[in-house]
Scaffold this motif. Structure first.
Motif, mmCIF file in Angstrom:
data_model
loop_
_atom_site.group_PDB
_atom_site.id
_atom_site.type_symbol
_atom_site.label_atom_id
_atom_site.label_comp_id
_atom_site.label_asym_id
_atom_site.label_seq_id
_atom_site.Cartn_x
_atom_site.Cartn_y
_atom_site.Cartn_z
ATOM 1 N N GLN A 126 0.833 -1.201 0.000
ATOM 2 C CA GLN A 126 0.000 0.000 0.000
ATOM 3 C C GLN A 126 0.872 1.258 0.000
ATOM 4 O OE1 GLN A 126 -2.651 0.278 3.338
ATOM 5 N NE2 GLN A 126 -3.727 2.069 2.536
ATOM 6 N N PHE A 127 1.955 1.212 0.773
ATOM 7 C CA PHE A 127 2.866 2.356 0.816
ATOM 8 C C PHE A 127 3.476 2.613 -0.557
ATOM 9 C CE2 PHE A 127 6.972 4.344 1.261
ATOM 10 C CZ PHE A 127 6.741 5.358 2.175
ATOM 11 N N LEU A 128 3.957 1.567 -1.215
ATOM 12 C CA LEU A 128 4.575 1.738 -2.528
ATOM 13 C C LEU A 128 3.573 2.264 -3.557
ATOM 14 C CD1 LEU A 128 6.811 -1.480 -2.784
ATOM 15 C CD2 LEU A 128 7.513 0.842 -2.167
ATOM 16 N N TYR A 129 2.307 1.867 -3.404
ATOM 17 C CA TYR A 129 1.279 2.337 -4.334
ATOM 18 C C TYR A 129 0.940 3.810 -4.096
ATOM 19 C CZ TYR A 129 -3.295 2.865 -6.541
ATOM 20 O OH TYR A 129 -4.346 3.317 -7.293
ATOM 21 N N LEU A 130 0.838 4.190 -2.829
ATOM 22 C CA LEU A 130 0.440 5.562 -2.500
ATOM 23 C C LEU A 130 1.575 6.561 -2.664
ATOM 24 C CD1 LEU A 130 -1.739 4.928 0.703
ATOM 25 C CD2 LEU A 130 -2.546 5.595 -1.574
ATOM 26 N N PHE A 131 2.824 6.100 -2.450
ATOM 27 C CA PHE A 131 3.961 7.022 -2.470
ATOM 28 C C PHE A 131 5.061 6.508 -3.403
ATOM 29 C CE2 PHE A 131 1.933 7.166 1.725
ATOM 30 C CZ PHE A 131 1.506 8.491 1.753
ATOM 31 N N PRO A 132 4.765 6.410 -4.690
ATOM 32 C CA PRO A 132 5.785 5.922 -5.635
ATOM 33 C C PRO A 132 6.988 6.866 -5.675
ATOM 34 C CG PRO A 132 3.932 6.903 -6.801
ATOM 35 C CD PRO A 132 3.519 6.819 -5.364
ATOM 36 N N GLY A 133 8.182 6.282 -5.747
ATOM 37 C CA GLY A 133 9.396 7.090 -5.801
ATOM 38 C C GLY A 133 9.793 7.713 -4.485
ATOM 39 N N ASP A 134 9.167 7.266 -3.380
ATOM 40 C CA ASP A 134 9.490 7.818 -2.063
ATOM 41 C C ASP A 134 10.935 7.491 -1.684
ATOM 42 O OD1 ASP A 134 7.955 8.903 0.567
ATOM 43 O OD2 ASP A 134 9.469 7.436 1.163
ATOM 44 N N SER A 135 11.487 8.300 -0.789
ATOM 45 C CA SER A 135 12.876 8.090 -0.368
ATOM 46 C C SER A 135 13.066 6.750 0.343
ATOM 47 C CB SER A 135 13.322 9.232 0.558
ATOM 48 O OG SER A 135 12.497 9.294 1.715
ATOM 49 N N LEU A 136 11.972 6.174 0.861
ATOM 50 C CA LEU A 136 12.057 4.887 1.561
ATOM 51 C C LEU A 136 11.698 3.706 0.657
ATOM 52 C CD1 LEU A 136 10.485 5.704 5.055
ATOM 53 C CD2 LEU A 136 12.896 5.310 4.523
ATOM 54 N N GLU A 137 11.546 3.951 -0.627
ATOM 55 C CA GLU A 137 11.108 2.888 -1.536
ATOM 56 C C GLU A 137 12.049 1.683 -1.495
ATOM 57 O OE1 GLU A 137 9.942 2.196 -6.259
ATOM 58 O OE2 GLU A 137 10.892 4.067 -5.606
ATOM 59 N N ALA A 138 13.351 1.912 -1.511
ATOM 60 C CA ALA A 138 14.315 0.807 -1.516
ATOM 61 C C ALA A 138 14.258 0.019 -0.211
ATOM 62 C CB ALA A 138 15.723 1.341 -1.747
ATOM 63 N N VAL A 139 14.158 0.721 0.921
ATOM 64 C CA VAL A 139 14.104 0.041 2.219
ATOM 65 C C VAL A 139 12.817 -0.770 2.336
ATOM 66 C CG1 VAL A 139 14.085 0.344 4.714
ATOM 67 C CG2 VAL A 139 15.522 1.813 3.298
ATOM 68 N N ILE A 140 11.696 -0.187 1.904
ATOM 69 C CA ILE A 140 10.424 -0.902 1.943
ATOM 70 C C ILE A 140 10.489 -2.147 1.057
ATOM 71 C CG2 ILE A 140 8.005 -0.774 1.257
ATOM 72 C CD1 ILE A 140 8.462 0.682 3.825
ATOM 73 N N THR A 141 11.071 -2.010 -0.130
ATOM 74 C CA THR A 141 11.203 -3.150 -1.036
ATOM 75 C C THR A 141 12.064 -4.246 -0.415
ATOM 76 O OG1 THR A 141 11.008 -1.656 -2.938
ATOM 77 C CG2 THR A 141 11.912 -3.836 -3.358
ATOM 78 N N TYR A 142 13.141 -3.843 0.250
ATOM 79 C CA TYR A 142 14.019 -4.804 0.928
ATOM 80 C C TYR A 142 13.263 -5.531 2.043
ATOM 81 C CZ TYR A 142 17.818 -6.421 3.983
ATOM 82 O OH TYR A 142 18.632 -7.176 4.784
ATOM 83 N N ARG A 143 12.444 -4.784 2.778
ATOM 84 C CA ARG A 143 11.686 -5.411 3.865
ATOM 85 C C ARG A 143 10.597 -6.344 3.345
ATOM 86 N NH1 ARG A 143 10.693 -2.133 9.413
ATOM 87 N NH2 ARG A 143 12.882 -1.885 10.016
ATOM 88 N N THR A 184 15.428 -4.527 -5.097
ATOM 89 C CA THR A 184 16.200 -3.657 -4.205
ATOM 90 C C THR A 184 17.549 -3.323 -4.826
ATOM 91 O OG1 THR A 184 15.156 -4.716 -2.288
ATOM 92 C CG2 THR A 184 17.116 -3.395 -1.864
ATOM 93 N N LEU A 185 18.171 -4.317 -5.450
ATOM 94 C CA LEU A 185 19.453 -4.085 -6.116
ATOM 95 C C LEU A 185 19.317 -3.040 -7.216
ATOM 96 C CD1 LEU A 185 20.738 -7.773 -6.450
ATOM 97 C CD2 LEU A 185 21.465 -6.068 -4.785
ATOM 98 N N ALA A 186 18.196 -3.089 -7.925
ATOM 99 C CA ALA A 186 17.979 -2.128 -9.017
ATOM 100 C C ALA A 186 17.729 -0.717 -8.496
ATOM 101 C CB ALA A 186 16.798 -2.581 -9.870
ATOM 102 N N LEU A 187 17.266 -0.603 -7.254
ATOM 103 C CA LEU A 187 16.934 0.710 -6.679
ATOM 104 C C LEU A 187 18.091 1.346 -5.923
ATOM 105 C CD1 LEU A 187 13.372 -0.124 -5.273
ATOM 106 C CD2 LEU A 187 13.878 1.470 -7.134
ATOM 107 N N THR A 188 19.182 0.611 -5.732
ATOM 108 C CA THR A 188 20.273 1.109 -4.889
ATOM 109 C C THR A 188 21.593 1.125 -5.637
ATOM 110 O OG1 THR A 188 20.538 -1.141 -4.021
ATOM 111 C CG2 THR A 188 19.221 0.388 -2.709
#
Length: 304
Positions: free
Chosen positions: A66-83, A104-108
Protein backbone atom coordinates in the motif's frame (compact mmCIF):
# COMPACT_ATOMS: atom_id res chain seq x y z
CA UNK A 1 -14.63 63.65 -0.32
CA UNK A 2 -17.31 63.41 -2.99
CA UNK A 3 -19.59 60.39 -2.79
CA UNK A 4 -18.62 59.33 -6.32
CA UNK A 5 -14.91 59.08 -5.47
CA UNK A 6 -15.67 57.16 -2.26
CA UNK A 7 -17.75 54.61 -4.20
CA UNK A 8 -14.94 54.13 -6.72
CA UNK A 9 -12.44 53.46 -3.89
CA UNK A 10 -14.80 50.93 -2.27
CA UNK A 11 -15.38 49.13 -5.60
CA UNK A 12 -11.61 48.82 -6.25
CA UNK A 13 -11.02 47.54 -2.69
CA UNK A 14 -13.75 44.87 -3.01
CA UNK A 15 -12.45 43.80 -6.41
CA UNK A 16 -8.98 43.37 -4.92
CA UNK A 17 -10.30 41.07 -2.20
CA UNK A 18 -12.31 39.02 -4.66
CA UNK A 19 -9.34 38.69 -6.99
CA UNK A 20 -7.04 37.48 -4.21
CA UNK A 21 -9.37 35.00 -2.51
CA UNK A 22 -9.12 32.14 -5.07
CA UNK A 23 -5.31 32.14 -4.88
CA UNK A 24 -5.42 32.25 -1.11
CA UNK A 25 -7.94 29.38 -0.97
CA UNK A 26 -5.87 27.26 -3.34
CA UNK A 27 -2.72 27.79 -1.29
CA UNK A 28 -4.58 26.94 1.89
CA UNK A 29 -5.95 23.70 0.38
CA UNK A 30 -2.50 22.74 -0.91
CA UNK A 31 -1.01 23.27 2.52
CA UNK A 32 -3.75 21.22 4.19
CA UNK A 33 -3.35 18.43 1.62
CA UNK A 34 0.40 18.35 2.12
CA UNK A 35 -0.03 18.15 5.89
CA UNK A 36 -2.59 15.36 5.44
CA UNK A 37 -0.44 13.26 3.10
CA UNK A 38 2.61 13.73 5.35
CA UNK A 39 0.55 12.54 8.31
CA UNK A 40 -0.83 9.62 6.27
CA UNK A 41 2.68 8.65 5.17
CA UNK A 42 4.05 8.63 8.72
CA UNK A 43 1.06 6.66 9.99
CA UNK A 44 1.53 4.03 7.30
CA UNK A 45 5.27 3.81 7.94
CA UNK A 46 4.63 3.34 11.68
CA UNK A 47 2.00 0.68 10.96
CA UNK A 48 4.29 -1.27 8.61
CA UNK A 49 7.24 -1.00 10.99
CA UNK A 50 5.13 -2.26 13.91
CA UNK A 51 3.89 -5.31 11.99
CA UNK A 52 7.39 -6.07 10.67
CA UNK A 53 8.99 -5.88 14.12
CA UNK A 54 6.20 -8.10 15.55
CA UNK A 55 6.94 -10.62 12.76
CA UNK A 56 3.39 -10.37 11.40
CA UNK A 57 4.86 -10.61 7.94
CA UNK A 58 1.77 -11.29 5.85
CA UNK A 59 0.02 -8.16 7.15
CA UNK A 60 3.26 -6.19 6.91
CA UNK A 61 3.60 -7.11 3.24
CA UNK A 62 0.10 -5.77 2.48
CA UNK A 63 0.87 -2.53 4.31
CA UNK A 64 4.16 -2.08 2.49
CA UNK A 65 2.52 -2.70 -0.88
CA UNK A 66 0.00 0.00 0.00
CA UNK A 67 2.87 2.36 0.82
CA UNK A 68 4.58 1.74 -2.53
CA UNK A 69 1.28 2.34 -4.33
CA UNK A 70 0.44 5.56 -2.50
CA UNK A 71 3.96 7.02 -2.47
CA UNK A 72 5.79 5.92 -5.63
CA UNK A 73 9.40 7.09 -5.80
CA UNK A 74 9.49 7.82 -2.06
CA UNK A 75 12.88 8.09 -0.37
CA UNK A 76 12.06 4.89 1.56
CA UNK A 77 11.11 2.89 -1.54
CA UNK A 78 14.32 0.81 -1.52
CA UNK A 79 14.10 0.04 2.22
CA UNK A 80 10.42 -0.90 1.94
CA UNK A 81 11.20 -3.15 -1.04
CA UNK A 82 14.02 -4.80 0.93
CA UNK A 83 11.69 -5.41 3.86
CA UNK A 84 9.10 -6.96 1.58
CA UNK A 85 11.81 -9.37 0.41
CA UNK A 86 12.74 -10.17 4.02
CA UNK A 87 9.09 -10.78 4.87
CA UNK A 88 8.66 -13.16 1.95
CA UNK A 89 11.83 -14.98 2.99
CA UNK A 90 10.59 -15.30 6.59
CA UNK A 91 7.36 -16.89 5.35
CA UNK A 92 9.16 -19.39 3.13
CA UNK A 93 8.32 -17.75 -0.21
CA UNK A 94 11.82 -17.86 -1.62
CA UNK A 95 10.96 -17.05 -5.24
CA UNK A 96 9.11 -13.87 -4.26
CA UNK A 97 11.89 -12.94 -1.84
CA UNK A 98 14.52 -13.39 -4.54
CA UNK A 99 12.49 -11.18 -6.89
CA UNK A 100 12.24 -8.32 -4.38
CA UNK A 101 15.91 -8.55 -3.44
CA UNK A 102 16.66 -8.07 -7.12
CA UNK A 103 14.31 -5.08 -7.18
CA UNK A 104 16.20 -3.66 -4.20
CA UNK A 105 19.45 -4.09 -6.12
CA UNK A 106 17.98 -2.13 -9.02
CA UNK A 107 16.93 0.71 -6.68
CA UNK A 108 20.27 1.11 -4.89
CA UNK A 109 23.83 2.03 -5.73
CA UNK A 110 26.25 -0.88 -5.79
CA UNK A 111 28.34 0.70 -3.01
CA UNK A 112 25.40 1.16 -0.61
CA UNK A 113 25.07 -1.08 2.43
CA UNK A 114 21.46 -1.85 1.50
CA UNK A 115 22.61 -3.05 -1.92
CA UNK A 116 25.15 -5.38 -0.32
CA UNK A 117 22.59 -6.67 2.19
CA UNK A 118 20.12 -7.48 -0.59
CA UNK A 119 22.87 -9.12 -2.63
CA UNK A 120 23.97 -11.43 0.17
CA UNK A 121 20.39 -12.26 1.12
CA UNK A 122 19.77 -13.21 -2.49
CA UNK A 123 22.85 -15.42 -2.50
CA UNK A 124 21.74 -17.05 0.76
CA UNK A 125 18.53 -18.19 -0.93
CA UNK A 126 20.51 -19.90 -3.68
CA UNK A 127 22.75 -21.58 -1.11
CA UNK A 128 19.74 -22.73 0.95
CA UNK A 129 18.25 -24.27 -2.20
CA UNK A 130 21.54 -26.10 -2.90
CA UNK A 131 22.00 -24.16 -6.14
CA UNK A 132 25.75 -24.16 -5.61
CA UNK A 133 26.70 -24.03 -9.30
CA UNK A 134 24.65 -20.84 -9.72
CA UNK A 135 26.38 -19.21 -6.75
CA UNK A 136 29.84 -20.14 -7.96
CA UNK A 137 29.02 -18.79 -11.42
CA UNK A 138 27.94 -15.47 -9.91
CA UNK A 139 31.06 -15.27 -7.74
CA UNK A 140 33.68 -16.57 -10.16
CA UNK A 141 35.41 -13.20 -10.50
CA UNK A 142 34.31 -11.74 -7.15
CA UNK A 143 36.84 -9.55 -5.36
CA UNK A 144 34.62 -8.43 -2.47
CA UNK A 145 35.82 -10.25 0.69
CA UNK A 146 32.24 -11.08 1.73
CA UNK A 147 31.55 -12.62 -1.66
CA UNK A 148 34.77 -14.63 -1.49
CA UNK A 149 33.73 -15.85 1.96
CA UNK A 150 30.36 -16.98 0.61
CA UNK A 151 32.22 -18.86 -2.12
CA UNK A 152 34.23 -20.61 0.58
CA UNK A 153 31.03 -21.67 2.34
CA UNK A 154 29.68 -23.09 -0.92
CA UNK A 155 32.81 -25.21 -1.24
CA UNK A 156 32.24 -26.38 2.34
CA UNK A 157 28.73 -27.49 1.41
CA UNK A 158 30.20 -29.37 -1.55
CA UNK A 159 32.88 -30.98 0.66
CA UNK A 160 35.59 -29.39 -1.49
CA UNK A 161 38.11 -28.84 1.26
CA UNK A 162 41.06 -27.40 -0.64
CA UNK A 163 38.88 -25.00 -2.65
CA UNK A 164 37.24 -23.83 0.58
CA UNK A 165 40.61 -23.25 2.21
CA UNK A 166 41.85 -21.20 -0.76
CA UNK A 167 38.68 -19.09 -0.73
CA UNK A 168 38.97 -18.36 2.99
CA UNK A 169 42.65 -17.47 2.61
CA UNK A 170 41.78 -15.08 -0.21
CA UNK A 171 38.99 -13.54 1.89
CA UNK A 172 41.33 -13.10 4.86
CA UNK A 173 43.89 -11.35 2.67
CA UNK A 174 41.19 -9.10 1.20
CA UNK A 175 39.74 -8.22 4.61
CA UNK A 176 43.24 -7.49 5.92
CA UNK A 177 41.84 -7.12 9.43
CA UNK A 178 42.67 -8.92 12.70
CA UNK A 179 38.95 -8.99 13.50
CA UNK A 180 38.06 -10.96 10.38
CA UNK A 181 41.10 -13.19 10.80
CA UNK A 182 39.67 -14.20 14.19
CA UNK A 183 36.26 -14.78 12.64
CA UNK A 184 37.73 -17.01 9.93
CA UNK A 185 39.99 -19.00 12.28
CA UNK A 186 37.29 -21.53 13.32
CA UNK A 187 36.74 -22.36 9.66
CA UNK A 188 40.42 -23.13 9.09
CA UNK A 189 40.37 -25.26 12.26
CA UNK A 190 37.28 -27.07 10.97
CA UNK A 191 39.06 -27.85 7.70
CA UNK A 192 41.96 -29.29 9.67
CA UNK A 193 39.45 -31.26 11.74
CA UNK A 194 38.09 -33.01 8.66
CA UNK A 195 41.37 -34.88 8.35
CA UNK A 196 41.04 -36.11 11.93
CA UNK A 197 37.53 -37.48 11.51
CA UNK A 198 37.35 -41.24 12.15
CA UNK A 199 37.20 -43.11 8.86
CA UNK A 200 35.89 -46.59 8.32
CA UNK A 201 38.01 -48.85 6.12
CA UNK A 202 36.79 -51.69 3.96
CA UNK A 203 38.94 -54.58 5.29
CA UNK A 204 37.66 -54.07 8.85
CA UNK A 205 34.14 -53.72 7.54
CA UNK A 206 34.44 -57.06 5.72
CA UNK A 207 35.78 -58.79 8.83
CA UNK A 208 33.05 -57.28 10.99
CA UNK A 209 30.34 -58.21 8.48
CA UNK A 210 31.19 -61.93 8.87
CA UNK A 211 29.14 -61.66 12.06
CA UNK A 212 25.47 -60.99 11.24
CA UNK A 213 24.95 -57.23 11.63
CA UNK A 214 28.60 -56.75 12.56
CA UNK A 215 29.37 -54.68 9.47
CA UNK A 216 26.57 -52.25 10.23
CA UNK A 217 27.70 -52.05 13.86
CA UNK A 218 31.24 -51.14 12.77
CA UNK A 219 29.84 -48.42 10.49
CA UNK A 220 27.80 -47.00 13.36
CA UNK A 221 24.40 -48.02 12.00
CA UNK A 222 23.04 -49.63 15.15
CA UNK A 223 19.45 -50.02 13.96
CA UNK A 224 20.43 -51.96 10.86
CA UNK A 225 22.92 -54.00 12.88
CA UNK A 226 20.26 -54.99 15.42
CA UNK A 227 17.73 -55.80 12.69
CA UNK A 228 20.17 -57.97 10.73
CA UNK A 229 21.35 -59.83 13.84
CA UNK A 230 17.81 -60.45 15.08
CA UNK A 231 16.54 -61.59 11.68
CA UNK A 232 19.41 -63.95 10.87
CA UNK A 233 19.47 -65.38 14.42
CA UNK A 234 15.70 -65.86 14.46
CA UNK A 235 15.66 -67.61 11.11
CA UNK A 236 18.61 -69.77 12.17
CA UNK A 237 16.79 -70.86 15.33
CA UNK A 238 13.63 -71.57 13.34
CA UNK A 239 15.59 -73.64 10.82
CA UNK A 240 17.12 -75.65 13.69
CA UNK A 241 13.71 -76.44 15.20
CA UNK A 242 12.45 -77.63 11.82
CA UNK A 243 15.62 -79.59 11.01
CA UNK A 244 13.60 -82.80 10.74
CA UNK A 245 11.17 -81.22 8.25
CA UNK A 246 13.24 -80.32 5.16
CA UNK A 247 10.25 -78.88 3.31
CA UNK A 248 9.95 -76.22 6.01
CA UNK A 249 13.57 -75.93 7.11
CA UNK A 250 15.11 -75.33 3.66
CA UNK A 251 13.07 -72.21 2.77
CA UNK A 252 13.72 -70.78 6.22
CA UNK A 253 17.46 -71.47 5.95
CA UNK A 254 17.63 -69.99 2.45
CA UNK A 255 15.84 -66.89 3.64
CA UNK A 256 18.32 -66.57 6.51
CA UNK A 257 21.24 -66.92 4.10
CA UNK A 258 19.72 -64.30 1.81
CA UNK A 259 19.33 -61.84 4.67
CA UNK A 260 22.87 -62.56 5.85
CA UNK A 261 24.31 -62.15 2.35
CA UNK A 262 22.32 -58.97 1.73
CA UNK A 263 23.45 -57.37 5.00
CA UNK A 264 27.06 -58.41 4.27
CA UNK A 265 26.95 -56.81 0.79
CA UNK A 266 25.13 -53.69 2.00
CA UNK A 267 27.59 -53.07 4.84
CA UNK A 268 30.73 -53.61 2.78
CA UNK A 269 29.47 -51.38 -0.04
CA UNK A 270 28.51 -48.54 2.36
CA UNK A 271 31.99 -47.66 3.60
CA UNK A 272 32.51 -44.69 1.29
CA UNK A 273 28.99 -43.30 1.71
CA UNK A 274 29.31 -43.62 5.50
CA UNK A 275 32.57 -41.66 5.50
CA UNK A 276 31.01 -38.96 3.30
CA UNK A 277 27.91 -38.82 5.53
CA UNK A 278 30.14 -38.34 8.59
CA UNK A 279 32.01 -35.52 6.87
CA UNK A 280 28.76 -33.87 5.79
CA UNK A 281 27.30 -34.11 9.28
CA UNK A 282 30.43 -32.56 10.74
CA UNK A 283 30.63 -29.70 8.26
CA UNK A 284 26.91 -28.91 8.58
CA UNK A 285 27.45 -28.59 12.31
CA UNK A 286 30.34 -26.18 11.65
CA UNK A 287 28.23 -24.10 9.24
CA UNK A 288 25.39 -23.87 11.79
CA UNK A 289 27.81 -22.89 14.54
CA UNK A 290 29.71 -20.36 12.42
CA UNK A 291 27.18 -19.06 9.85
CA UNK A 292 28.36 -16.78 7.09
CA UNK A 293 25.97 -14.04 8.31
CA UNK A 294 28.23 -13.31 11.29
CA UNK A 295 30.90 -12.09 8.86
CA UNK A 296 28.56 -9.68 7.09
CA UNK A 297 28.86 -6.78 9.50
CA UNK A 298 26.14 -4.59 8.01
CA UNK A 299 23.26 -3.09 9.98
CA UNK A 300 19.68 -3.71 8.91
CA UNK A 301 18.06 -0.47 7.67
CA UNK A 302 15.48 1.39 9.78
CA UNK A 303 12.40 3.23 8.57
CA UNK A 304 12.93 6.16 10.92
Amino acid sequence: MPIRILLIIIIFWVNGLVGQSPNYAIQQHERQWKEYTTFQRMELISYCDFLYEKEQYDRAILGMFQFLYLFPGDSLEAVITYRIANSYLATGKNDEAHDYYNRTLALTDSTADLHRLAWHRSLSILVAENRYDSVLTLLTTADDPFDITVRGYVHLHRLEWEAARQAFKAAEASFNSPYYSRQLRPLFEALDGVRRLPRRNKPLTVLSALIPGGGFAYLGNRESAAAALATVTGLGIAAYFYRDEPAVMVPIALTGLAVYGGSFWKATSSVRSTNIANQRSYIEYIIRRYPVQRLIALDEPDLF
